[in-house]
Design an enzyme around this catalytic site. Structure first.
Site: not given
Length: 214
Positions: A39, A203
């Site tokens: 985080k 992509n």
């Protein structure tokens, strides 16, 4: 072999980034990879970052030594607000080099590091820099979390454009099905975003998360 690092961001706050991060980590683990989540900055709690606790629960593992040492989340602030304000209220300064060093340490041990941000791409972590600035500097590919809530098409396209302009690769867009809302809107949003990606971001993967964490 160097670790693959993905930055998990969302089109907004409360869009499901934390659940997606845990879910994606679990999916990679089931493929035989060693995976750790990180985080960037946690606000609104004390001690070990609450998002890491959610990740570990979804992964089905105990807290790691890196969690206990603060490596997986070097900045935790108790006030539930934007990182730049939470740091100011705590009379601290967020040093991006510390976050970068923490990621590098994790990348030495694991195949994948999934780094979850706070809020959306333009959330500031100091008075002059945003999450997007950090991603651009590090050149991490992004996993962008979206959903079928009203307004998400606009927010998703703006987030994709921000990445494109800043030459940031979007590895995948993850469509979070929960919480369930209007079924007609949700289905159309999913179809529109999938078609849009195929045309403009061929992509970039489009994945649907139909996982309820708890």
């Amino acid at each position: 072999m160097a670790a693959t690092i993905f930055f998990i961001s969302g089109i907004d706050t409360d869009i499901g980034k934390t659940i997606v991060t845990g879910w994606y980590a679990k999916k990679l683990m089931l493929q035989g990879f060693s995976v750790i989540t990180q985080k960037m900055i946690q606000t609104g709690c004390e001690g070990i970052a609450e998002d890491l606790l959610t990740h570990r629960k979804i992964q089905g593992i105990a807290l790691t030594e890196e969690d206990k040492q603060g490596i997986t989340c070097p900045y935790v602030f108790d006030y539930p607000c934007s990182p730049h304000l939470a740091a100011r209220l705590a009379q601290r300064k967020i040093d991006s080099k510390i976050i970068e060093k923490s990621t590098a340490l994790l990348a030495q041990k694991y195949d994948y590091v999934l780094l979850e941000g706070a809020g959306g791409l333009y959330v500031p972590y100091n008075d002059s820099e945003t999450t997007l600035d950090y991603i651009r500097t590090q050149q991490y590919p992004v996993i962008l979390v979206t959903s079928g809530k009203l307004g998400s098409i606009n927010h998703t396209l703006l987030s994709l454009q921000a990445c494109q302009v800043n030459k940031i690769k979007v590895h995948a867009v993850v469509y979070n099905l929960y919480p369930t809302g209007d079924a007609i809107i949700s289905q159309e949003t999913q179809h529109f975003l999938q078609t849009y990606l195929a045309q403009h971001f061929p992509n970039t993967l489009f994945e649907v998360m139909d996982f309820i964490a708890f």
